[in-house]
Design a protein around this motif. Structure first.
Motif, PDB file in Angstrom:
ATOM      1  N   MET A  34     -25.332  -6.752   2.279  1.00  0.00           N
ATOM      2  CA  MET A  34     -24.302  -6.945   3.292  1.00  0.00           C
ATOM      3  C   MET A  34     -23.963  -5.575   3.861  1.00  0.00           C
ATOM      4  O   MET A  34     -24.054  -4.559   3.157  1.00  0.00           O
ATOM      5  CB  MET A  34     -23.082  -7.631   2.707  1.00  0.00           C
ATOM      6  CG  MET A  34     -23.410  -9.009   2.151  1.00  0.00           C
ATOM      7  SD  MET A  34     -21.997 -10.074   1.930  1.00  0.00           S
ATOM      8  CE  MET A  34     -21.468 -10.345   3.618  1.00  0.00           C
ATOM      9  N   SER A  53     -26.266  -6.595  -3.730  1.00  0.00           N
ATOM     10  CA  SER A  53     -25.733  -7.414  -4.817  1.00  0.00           C
ATOM     11  C   SER A  53     -25.817  -6.690  -6.150  1.00  0.00           C
ATOM     12  O   SER A  53     -25.065  -7.006  -7.083  1.00  0.00           O
ATOM     13  CB  SER A  53     -26.492  -8.731  -4.881  1.00  0.00           C
ATOM     14  OG  SER A  53     -27.874  -8.499  -5.080  1.00  0.00           O
ATOM     15  N   SER A  70     -17.351  -1.990  -0.072  1.00  0.00           N
ATOM     16  CA  SER A  70     -17.288  -2.702  -1.346  1.00  0.00           C
ATOM     17  C   SER A  70     -17.354  -4.197  -1.080  1.00  0.00           C
ATOM     18  O   SER A  70     -17.064  -4.642   0.036  1.00  0.00           O
ATOM     19  CB  SER A  70     -16.007  -2.355  -2.114  1.00  0.00           C
ATOM     20  OG  SER A  70     -14.860  -2.716  -1.375  1.00  0.00           O
ATOM     21  N   ARG A  71     -17.762  -4.930  -2.080  1.00  0.00           N
ATOM     22  CA  ARG A  71     -17.833  -6.378  -1.934  1.00  0.00           C
ATOM     23  C   ARG A  71     -17.184  -7.049  -3.132  1.00  0.00           C
ATOM     24  O   ARG A  71     -17.351  -6.597  -4.265  1.00  0.00           O
ATOM     25  CB  ARG A  71     -19.266  -6.864  -1.723  1.00  0.00           C
ATOM     26  CG  ARG A  71     -20.256  -6.403  -2.744  1.00  0.00           C
ATOM     27  CD  ARG A  71     -21.702  -6.687  -2.323  1.00  0.00           C
ATOM     28  NE  ARG A  71     -22.058  -8.095  -2.346  1.00  0.00           N
ATOM     29  CZ  ARG A  71     -23.225  -8.572  -1.937  1.00  0.00           C
ATOM     30  NH1 ARG A  71     -24.150  -7.745  -1.452  1.00  0.00           N
ATOM     31  NH2 ARG A  71     -23.479  -9.871  -1.990  1.00  0.00           N
ATOM     32  N   ASN A  73     -17.386 -10.548  -4.599  1.00  0.00           N
ATOM     33  CA  ASN A  73     -18.081 -11.830  -4.517  1.00  0.00           C
ATOM     34  C   ASN A  73     -17.154 -13.006  -4.839  1.00  0.00           C
ATOM     35  O   ASN A  73     -17.313 -14.092  -4.284  1.00  0.00           O
ATOM     36  CB  ASN A  73     -19.289 -11.845  -5.452  1.00  0.00           C
ATOM     37  CG  ASN A  73     -20.396 -10.918  -4.986  1.00  0.00           C
ATOM     38  OD1 ASN A  73     -20.483 -10.589  -3.799  1.00  0.00           O
ATOM     39  ND2 ASN A  73     -21.233 -10.473  -5.906  1.00  0.00           N
ATOM     40  N   THR A  77     -15.768 -11.646   0.126  1.00  0.00           N
ATOM     41  CA  THR A  77     -15.266 -10.652   1.076  1.00  0.00           C
ATOM     42  C   THR A  77     -15.972  -9.315   0.894  1.00  0.00           C
ATOM     43  O   THR A  77     -16.241  -8.897  -0.235  1.00  0.00           O
ATOM     44  CB  THR A  77     -13.753 -10.456   0.888  1.00  0.00           C
ATOM     45  OG1 THR A  77     -13.095 -11.713   1.071  1.00  0.00           O
ATOM     46  CG2 THR A  77     -13.195  -9.470   1.900  1.00  0.00           C
ATOM     47  N   VAL A  78     -16.243  -8.677   2.011  1.00  0.00           N
ATOM     48  CA  VAL A  78     -16.771  -7.316   2.038  1.00  0.00           C
ATOM     49  C   VAL A  78     -15.736  -6.442   2.744  1.00  0.00           C
ATOM     50  O   VAL A  78     -15.180  -6.845   3.767  1.00  0.00           O
ATOM     51  CB  VAL A  78     -18.118  -7.247   2.783  1.00  0.00           C
ATOM     52  CG1 VAL A  78     -18.653  -5.826   2.791  1.00  0.00           C
ATOM     53  CG2 VAL A  78     -19.125  -8.181   2.132  1.00  0.00           C
ATOM     54  N   CYS A  95     -19.542  -7.028  10.787  1.00  0.00           N
ATOM     55  CA  CYS A  95     -20.068  -7.358   9.472  1.00  0.00           C
ATOM     56  C   CYS A  95     -21.420  -8.054   9.649  1.00  0.00           C
ATOM     57  O   CYS A  95     -21.612  -8.798  10.624  1.00  0.00           O
ATOM     58  CB  CYS A  95     -19.078  -8.293   8.777  1.00  0.00           C
ATOM     59  SG  CYS A  95     -19.478  -8.738   7.090  1.00  0.00           S
TER      60      CYS A  95
END
Length: 113
Positions: A34, A53, A70-71, A73, A77-78, A95
């Protein structure tokens, strides 16, 4: 069909901070890469940061040390934390899910000098 919705943009003075959020309508844990891109008026869209990931991140040289991707999961949200903002960071921020070439609608960031 997953959709992406960005938020958090706005007008900020140089040196200030903003945190952008990209919320997906579905689960993102299955997506490998992402990213955040940006596009300033009259310029091509450029890659700002990526997050895999597996936890790896990469940044454009122009934002290294100032931006953090940052993500989450669990929240689908990112984020893009942007510190020490400069006028040249002014752009629409988008995004992107690389795995399925999916884009959000973008959020505008304007940095005044």
């Amino acid at each position: 069909q997953v959709q992406l919705v960005e938020s958090g943009g706005g007008l900020v003075q140089a040196g200030g901070s903003l945190r952008l959020s990209c919320v997906a309508s579905g689960s993102i844990f299955r997506f490998n890469v992402m990213a955040w891109y940006r596009q300033a008026p009259g310029k091509q869209r450029e890659l700002v940061a990526t997050a895999t990931s597996g936890g790896s991140t990469n940044y454009a040289n122009s934002v290294k040390g100032r931006f953090t991707i940052s993500r989450d999961n669990a929240k689908n949200t990112v984020y893009l934390q942007m510190n020490s903002l400069k006028p040249e960071d002014t752009a629409g921020y988008y995004c992107h899910v690389h795995d399925i070439n999916l884009w959000g609608q973008g959020t505008q960031v304007t940095v005044s000098s």
